[in-house]
Design an enzyme around this catalytic site. Structure first.
Site, PDB file in Angstrom:
ATOM      1  N   THR A  90       0.869  -1.179   0.000  1.00 35.59           N
ATOM      2  CA  THR A  90       0.000   0.000   0.000  1.00 35.59           C
ATOM      3  C   THR A  90       0.905   1.228   0.000  1.00 35.59           C
ATOM      4  OG1 THR A  90      -0.114  -0.156   2.421  1.00 35.59           O
ATOM      5  CG2 THR A  90      -1.947  -1.092   1.191  1.00 35.59           C
ATOM      6  N   PHE A 260      14.431   3.095  20.282  1.00 38.46           N
ATOM      7  CA  PHE A 260      13.920   4.123  19.360  1.00 38.46           C
ATOM      8  C   PHE A 260      14.169   5.538  19.856  1.00 38.46           C
ATOM      9  CE2 PHE A 260      11.806   2.438  15.510  1.00 38.46           C
ATOM     10  CZ  PHE A 260      12.247   1.141  15.675  1.00 38.46           C
ATOM     11  N   CYS A 271       7.992   1.979   5.286  1.00 38.77           N
ATOM     12  CA  CYS A 271       6.832   1.982   6.191  1.00 38.77           C
ATOM     13  C   CYS A 271       6.618   3.290   6.938  1.00 38.77           C
ATOM     14  CB  CYS A 271       6.961   0.831   7.170  1.00 38.77           C
ATOM     15  SG  CYS A 271       7.044  -0.753   6.324  1.00 38.77           S
TER      16      CYS A 271
END
Ligand code: UGA
Length: 446
Positions: A90, A260, A271
């Site tokens: 997508t 992170f 992504c």
């Protein structure tokens, strides 16, 4: 353990190929489907058309055992399987922030009319909230079995580079089912994942919208966490503070956590960048633009890291790029991947080249993909080759090979021992001791 299921996986990219092999490893009979005959040809021979540690071995194992095969023919998959996974892409739509749904929609239009026996479709692709409900209705409308063709949403959280591990040992499984007609979706998902569930992996059954939103929110949160520390890095840069020590200190608070909080060149890949944009676009469609407006800032902070490194590089070579030679170590968007989609590393290399520098790029895995996107850059055969006579070295992807490179040996081959550590991944003291002028991200130069 559960019973062997007959499973199809539509789409054989990073997600689909890994999922297909993973399902075979869980004991199922699997058929992978893709419209690209070249991909199917390679996979059928047990070859993987991209770099993903551990995946080729798993594919070979199950192609050889007969548990896994590949086809370009959706009818073969519809005939064979009772559970169908959607793992097609997508991507970001051209000229817009929204997700391009043509592959998911096209697949449903092809597959649903072929469902003549009861079947469950489980969507894994990342889609705008509301998609699954629309697709579930469309499947009922098109399938000859009608209500016995049921659709659920089972988002995927795997990371490239750890795709096999994340598929076989996920942190959690999420399955969204239609609220007013849940049908067999949950029971089928429990069968498919029986081996994983037997290890007490959290299994969360939700409605369709919640399942879609879990995925969008997870990636939005991760992107926000990275941009948070990069925004703080900007403040550190202006005040002489050290963002690495700061992140370590923050990380000891287990409500925050150290993961992170790696300040540097920021996030890229197939992504996070497109997902935060698609999420904002969807919120806008819902009249809720304000709710996710902060994601524009997350995006902006992230993109500023790239221009910041280009500015640092320009300053490091004396204020002007033409006539200089710069080694860029790294092209992939992260280590252990050959993916260059929206890669910060390759973006920086491209900008330095456009600015007039001679740029020599080296990456352990991603050079073939990089050369397709940036054909005018020079690609070197090794770290040393890239660094030869360079006026500056920029480390743009934190490959292990760069972390453990010998700063003493490299100092001998460059023209000037100057390094920008765009991922804060080098052993600073060793480089300084070897005579390098070192600049990290969000920390003062040494
Ligand atoms: C991401 C998510 O982590 C997965 O959970 C999700 O399933 C996947 O997207 C997806 O939607 O398919 P991935 O794109 O493989 O996985 O990469 P990450 O490991 O999340 O890294 C993304 C980017 O953030 C990389 O460019 C990396 O260098 C950067 N990053 C990561 C930082 O700049 N700092 C950090 O501290 C961590």
């Amino acid at each position: 353990m559960g019973m062997t299921q007959k499973i199809s996986v539509f789409g054989t990219g990073y997600l689909g190929a890994t999922h297909a092999a993973g399902m075979a490893e869980l004991g199922h009979e699997v058929i992978g489907v893709d419209i690209d005959p070249a991909k199917i040809d390679l996979l059928s021979q047990g070859k993987v058309p991209f770099f993903e540690p551990g995946l080729p071995e798993l594919i070979v194992k199950h192609v050889n055992s007969g548990a896994l095969r590949f086809t370009t023919d959706p009818a073969e998959a519809a005939e064979f399987a009772g559970v169908h996974f959607i793992a097609v892409g997508t991507p970001q739509k051209r000229g817009s922030y929204s997700a391009d749904m043509q592959f998911v929609d096209g697949l449903i239009e092809t597959l649903a009319p072929m469902l003549t026996r009861p079947a469950v479709i489980l969507g894994k692709s990342t889609v705008p909230v509301g998609t699954a409900a629309r697709l579930a209705a469309r499947v009922r409308e098109l399938a000859p079995v009608g209500d016995d063709a049921q659709l659920g949403w089972n988002p995927e959280f795997l990371r490239e580079g750890f795709a096999v591990e994340d598929t076989l040992n996920p942190d959690r499984l999420v399955v969204g089912v239609e609220k007013d007609r849940p049908g067999r979706v949950e029971a089928v998902a429990r069968e498919v994942y029986a081996t994983i569930l037997a290890r007490d992996t959290p299994f969360i059954v939700t409605d369709l919208a919640t399942a879609e939103l879990v995925k969008g929110s997870a990636n939005a949160f991760l992107a926000t966490k990275i941009s948070f520390i990069n925004a703080i890095a900007e403040i550190c840069e202006a005040t002489g503070a050290d963002v690495v020590q700061l992140a370590d200190a923050l990380g000891h608070d287990d409500r925050i956590g150290r993961k992170f909080l790696g300040a540097g060149l920021g996030f890229g890949g197939g992504c996070l960048p497109k997902d935060i944009r698609a999420f904002q676009a969807r919120a806008g469609e819902l009249g809720l633009g304000k709710s996710l407006a902060f994601l524009s800032e997350v995006d902006a902070v992230n993109l500023r890291r790239r221009s910041h490194v280009v500015e640092m590089a320009t300053r490091a070579v004396g204020g002007s790029l033409p006539g200089t030679t710069i080694a860029v170590l790294g092209a992939a968007f992260k280590p252990d991947s050959d993916d260059v989609r929206d890669s910060p590393a390759l973006d920086v290399a491209g900008e330095l080249h456009l600015g007039g520098a001679t740029v020599r790029v080296y990456d352990p895995q991603a050079m073939r993909n990089a050369a397709v996107v940036q054909p005018t850059l020079t690609y070197a055969d090794s770290v040393e080759d890239a660094c030869r006579d360079a006026d500056l070295v920029v480390v743009a992807t934190e490959w292990q090979e760069f972390r453990k490179a010998d700063p003493v040996a490299l100092a001998r081959v460059v023209a000037h021992p100057r390094v920008i550590d765009g991922r804060n991944c080098l052993p600073t003291q060793a480089w300084v001791d070897a005579g390098w002028s070192y600049s990290g991200m969000g920390r003062h130069a040494s």
